[in-house]
Design an enzyme around this catalytic site. Structure first.
Site, PDB file in Angstrom:
ATOM      1  N   CYS A 128       0.817  -1.221   0.000  1.00 24.03           N
ATOM      2  CA  CYS A 128       0.000   0.000   0.000  1.00 24.03           C
ATOM      3  C   CYS A 128       0.847   1.264   0.000  1.00 24.03           C
ATOM      4  O   CYS A 128       0.675   2.133  -0.832  1.00 24.03           O
ATOM      5  CB  CYS A 128      -0.943   0.016   1.188  1.00 24.03           C
ATOM      6  SG  CYS A 128      -2.217  -1.234   1.029  1.00 24.03           S
ATOM      7  N   HIS A 129       1.739   1.379   0.968  1.00 16.94           N
ATOM      8  CA  HIS A 129       2.496   2.618   1.066  1.00 16.94           C
ATOM      9  C   HIS A 129       3.993   2.374   1.246  1.00 16.94           C
ATOM     10  O   HIS A 129       4.711   3.234   1.745  1.00 16.94           O
ATOM     11  CB  HIS A 129       1.939   3.488   2.195  1.00 16.94           C
ATOM     12  CG  HIS A 129       0.459   3.698   2.061  1.00 16.94           C
ATOM     13  ND1 HIS A 129      -0.446   2.968   2.752  1.00 16.94           N
ATOM     14  CD2 HIS A 129      -0.240   4.516   1.255  1.00 16.94           C
ATOM     15  CE1 HIS A 129      -1.675   3.332   2.396  1.00 16.94           C
ATOM     16  NE2 HIS A 129      -1.582   4.265   1.490  1.00 16.94           N
ATOM     17  N   GLY A 130       4.413   1.149   0.911  1.00 15.23           N
ATOM     18  CA  GLY A 130       5.842   0.883   0.833  1.00 15.23           C
ATOM     19  C   GLY A 130       6.607   0.782   2.138  1.00 15.23           C
ATOM     20  O   GLY A 130       7.693   1.338   2.262  1.00 15.23           O
TER      21      GLY A 130
ATOM     22  N   TYR B  25      -4.769  11.944  -1.072  1.00 19.34           N
ATOM     23  CA  TYR B  25      -4.052  10.693  -0.870  1.00 19.34           C
ATOM     24  C   TYR B  25      -2.564  10.886  -1.167  1.00 19.34           C
ATOM     25  O   TYR B  25      -1.703  10.380  -0.452  1.00 19.34           O
ATOM     26  CB  TYR B  25      -4.655   9.632  -1.796  1.00 19.34           C
ATOM     27  CG  TYR B  25      -4.268   8.223  -1.478  1.00 19.34           C
ATOM     28  CD1 TYR B  25      -4.525   7.678  -0.218  1.00 19.34           C
ATOM     29  CD2 TYR B  25      -3.641   7.412  -2.422  1.00 19.34           C
ATOM     30  CE1 TYR B  25      -4.194   6.378   0.066  1.00 19.34           C
ATOM     31  CE2 TYR B  25      -3.303   6.108  -2.149  1.00 19.34           C
ATOM     32  CZ  TYR B  25      -3.579   5.586  -0.910  1.00 19.34           C
ATOM     33  OH  TYR B  25      -3.233   4.294  -0.628  1.00 19.34           O
TER      34      TYR B  25
END
Lengths: 170, 417
Positions: free
Chosen positions: A134-136, B294
């Site tokens: 998702c966000h590394g 986001y």
């Protein structure tokens, strides 16, 4: 003099009424808020027993506990060594591997990234542990955060070995 | 206002109006003096009202066939698509309607930014609008969770986990939001309940938004105060009504294109896979209208600071009327602001693109620069520009540049003082 006394008595009555009113409102609102917390049926799913006899070295399974995925990983010697040789100063959230895995061969932890709750992928990432797509966030072979936005290591749930082949989570 | 003395012609109308002055209200709306130079960017208020009503009507119908339960939600949506008469149409209108709603609201907001509509005396209109925007995002997010596909489930997980960044109480708050220890059935049922509620809150706020608008009246492309009614204004009906309807028709053509020719292009294929708490999709993205926020969230490498930056991006918009210190409203007379305005538009588009791309390599770098610029625009450029910028001469009235002189003599004298 008598005027002042009267004012004080009024003040007391006002304050007492407001306080009682506030307590009443609070007591009435609380059930409306608390109903959103986990209900009795959710709380009842407190523990799960898992058969681990079929897991080979280097393999990992994912089971569901309280709606959350739990990783049960049987680590190889290499992975254990890698996790134990790390200098704690290098870690964003320093924790010894010895404290995370009671039995060095078995690593049991919540499969939820501590950033925003995605399920990290196994045997991936720069530290050959887990990688969250998702966000590394990169985790090492002990599930400790090494790089990325996640603030803490993958959480270790309460668990115990009931026998050689069964783990009770929760 | 002149319509305060309005008396209906018919006897029954008068009888009713004396008891509930709805006809006076209707007369006020019809005669309302509106600047005669409003361009097509001013038609989006009407379009947005249409969008809200469409979402409420289609949503009401979908709720008749949808089942809010983790085991049945996904199938009930397929049931709507395959079995319910015209179910596919109603669902596609509702799903694409959300995107069209946001498209219109973004144009509406950027219109306001260009022509300075948020400035005194219209701050409350702007703040009400921002609250509506916030509620729209909440409604859209919860609505996206209801089909209980993979994107629904993991979108819900990621967004609710934002609150876990709050120190000390984070975990209790997320547990409370979920009604469990992870996103599950209790989360779905409460999201359905709230998703049904929010549009009606928005409707109430829209009434306040319009009420507040009718106090000072519409801003206009040259951003000057008008005397109402005067040669600079026209009655709302029929002039603005017809213009709004024409714009709505054009808008509906675009809307219909999406619904009938590419109903899924704005969605994500992974949401046609039923929710699975064991597997996260390889690449999670929110709906397009949330992408800039986001990108800001992911641009900051720290969890708590990332969440703070994302909410701050919204907060600077709310306090915008006090950040922009310029007395001149319209960008037409602000040569420098006009350029910075387009930089901001580009910046937000870049952020949106970066939000859709994986957060790594040069994507991340660009997202960081764009995030920094976003805040620089609002917190540094706008306050300074208001003091330093040399603005052009603002005309006294709408007619002045064409006919010379002012339509409002009293106003002209006032401004010369």
């Amino acid at each position: 003099m008598s005027d002042q006394k009267k004012t004080k008595r009024r003040d007391f009555i006002f304050t007492a009424s407001y306080t009682l009113g506030a307590v009443g409102v609070g007591a009435t609102v609380w059930p409306l808020i608390d109903q959103m917390n986990p209900d009795a049926s959710e709380r009842a799913l407190a523990s799960t027993e898992v058969d681990i006899s079929g897991i080979e070295r280097g393999q990992s399974i994912t089971v569901l506990w309280r709606g959350k995925p739990v990783f049960i990983k049987r680590r190889t010697e290499e992975e254990i060594n890698k996790a134990r040789q790390v200098n704690l100063k290098e870690l964003p959230d320093p924790e010894k591997d010895e404290d995370r895995a009671k039995n060095p061969e078995w690593l049991v932890m919540l499969g939820m990234c501590t950033h925003l709750g995605c399920v990290p992928l196994g045997n991936k990432g720069e530290y050959d542990g887990w990688f969250c797509p998702c966000h590394g966030s990169h985790y090492d072979t002990s599930g400790r955060i090494r790089k990325g936005p996640a603030p803490t290591n993958l959480e270790i749930p309460k668990y115990e070995f009931i026998s050689n082949s069964t783990i009770k989570i929760g | 206002m002149s319509d305060n003395s309005y008396t209906p012609d018919s006897k029954i109308g008068k009888w009713f109006n004396d008891r509930l002055p709805l006809l006076t209200l209707s007369k006020h709306l019809q005669d309302y003096p509106t600047p005669k130079n409003l361009n097509y960017w001013w038609t989006f208020g009407g379009i947005l009202t249409f969008c809200l009503i469409t979402q409420i009507v289609t949503g009401l119908i979908l709720a008749m066939h949808y089942v809010a339960h983790a085991d049945m939600a996904f199938e009930s949506v397929e049931h709507i698509m395959r079995n319910v008469n015209y179910g596919w149409l109603i669902r596609y209108v509702h799903a694409n309607g959300a995107s069209m709603f946001f498209l219109a609201v973004y144009i509406h907001i950027f219109r306001s930014l260009y022509y300075g509509s948020y400035k005194s005396p219209r701050e409350i209109i702007w703040i009400l609008g921002m609250i509506i925007y916030l509620l729209m995002m909440m409604a859209a997010f919860m609505g996206y969770v209801l089909p209980w596909g993979q994107m629904s489930f993991w979108g819900a997980t990621v967004i609710t986990n934002l609150f876990s960044a709050i120190p000390l109480f984070g975990e209790s708050i997320t547990t409370w939001l979920w009604g469990g220890y992870a996103v599950g059935n209790p989360t779905l049922t409460r999201f359905f309940s709230l998703h049904y509620l929010i549009p009606f809150l928005i409707l109430g706020l829209v009434v306040l938004h319009i009420w507040a608008l009718h106090v000072p009246g519409n801003n206009n492309p040259i951003g000057i105060d008008l005397k109402k009614p005067s040669k600079d204004t026209v009655p709302f009906h029929p002039y603005i009504v017809i213009k709004d309807l024409f714009a709505l028709l054009i808008f509906l053509i675009i809307f219909a294109f999406f619904v009938f020719y590419s109903p899924n292009i704005l969605g994500h294929a992974d949401n046609y896979i039923e929710a699975d708490p064991m597997v996260t999709p390889a690449h999670i993205v929110p709906e397009w209208y949330l992408l800039p926020f986001y990108a800001i969230l992911r641009a900051v490498p720290d969890k708590l600071l990332g969440v703070i930056a994302m909410f701050a991006a919204l907060f600077v918009l709310i306090i915008l009327p006090w950040l922009d210190t310029s007395k001149v409203r319209s960008a037409i007379f602000r040569p420098l602001y006009k350029q910075f305005y387009w930089f901001l538009v580009a910046d937000v588009l870049i952020l949106g693109y970066m939000g859709a791309m994986p957060a790594e390599g040069w994507y991340l770098l660009v997202a960081r620069v764009a995030t920094a610029y976003y805040f620089i625009h609002f917190l540094i450029i706008l306050p300074v520009l208001g003091q330093k910028e040399k603005t052009l001469d603002v005309p006294q009235s709408i007619t002045e540049p064409v006919l010379g002189g002012s339509a409002n003599q009293s106003l002209a004298k006032e401004q010369k003082k």
